[in-house]
Design a protein around this motif. Structure first.
Motif: not given
Length: 242
Positions: A199-227
């Motif tokens: 998609e870069s050829v069409a001009g798409w660029r990552l403009v911001r990466h926002l880490p999860n406020r609740y990062p995964y630390r072993g318990d999927y109920r309280t943390g996520s691996f998604a950003d």
């Protein structure tokens, strides 16, 4: 854009959104037949009374709504398409002027149509019925790591970016190092490599990466691996929407 990103970084959790987590993934963890593909899995899961999972409820739903609603307001987004709308619980917290949700599950779509039957600003369609609709913003929330088949992943990513006129927001993991060998409906990918390659050829660029406020630390109920990953188009002839 800079003002919007500062708003996203500094916005507090909206207190009214955060409730005690009474519905964990267990509500979506039902007894299902042997895994036969991502689309089949989700239709069967919803048909058996399952939901979209822990990521669409409580603190995770509040976090996602806070971030996306702030972005939509700051950028004056007038239309949103979400690919993988799921059971609609996340959408309850959304503030979008116009919204179309696509999904692979007829059961989930039927439930969403009932849930939002009085809202003329929302429509729900089957992924197979996608016919080139576009919106200023497209969303992919907790979906990409559920696309276990390569062909399904490729088609989904292409549609996600082709449907966007201004921005794409992805909320997902972005690493192949997350190992879940016993979970057949999950496959973690470094999707940003695909975007750079296709998609870069069409001009798409990552403009911001926002880490999860609740990062995964072993318990999927309280943390996520998604950003959060925000993509925008370069102000070049090649990158401008048609």
């Amino acid at each position: 854009m800079a003002r919007m990103m500062e708003m996203v970084r500094r916005a507090p959790v909206i207190g009214g959104f955060v409730q005690k987590f009474s519905r964990m993934l267990g509500r979506g963890s039902v007894s299902l037949p042997e895994f036969q593909g991502s689309a089949s899995y989700w239709e069967t899961r919803y048909a058996h009374g399952g939901d979209s999972g822990v990521g669409s409820y409580a603190l995770f739903a509040a976090f996602k709504a806070e971030v996306i609603n702030a972005f939509v307001a700051e950028q004056a987004i007038d239309s949103v398409i979400e690919f993988g709308c799921g059971d609609g619980n996340q959408l309850k917290l959304a503030a979008y002027p116009s919204y179309t949700g696509f999904d692979v599950s007829q059961t989930a779509l039927a439930n969403c149509r009932t849930m939002f039957s009085g809202d003329d600003g929302k429509a729900f369609k089957l992924m197979d019925d996608y016919a080139g609709e576009t919106a200023e913003l497209t969303l992919s929330l907790d979906v990409i790591y559920h696309l276990v088949e390569d062909a399904v992943f490729e088609a989904y990513m292409s549609t996600l970016f082709r449907a966007a006129r201004r921005y794409v927001i992805v909320y997902a993991s972005n690493s192949t190092e997350v190992e879940m060998p016993d979970v057949k409906h999950v496959r973690h990918r470094r999707f940003s490599d695909w975007v750079d390659a296709h998609e870069s050829v069409a001009g798409w660029r990552l403009v911001r990466h926002l880490p999860n406020r609740y990062p995964y630390r072993g318990d999927y109920r309280t943390g996520s691996f998604a950003d959060f990953y925000f993509y925008g188009r370069d102000p070049t002839p090649e990158g401008r929407p048609a």
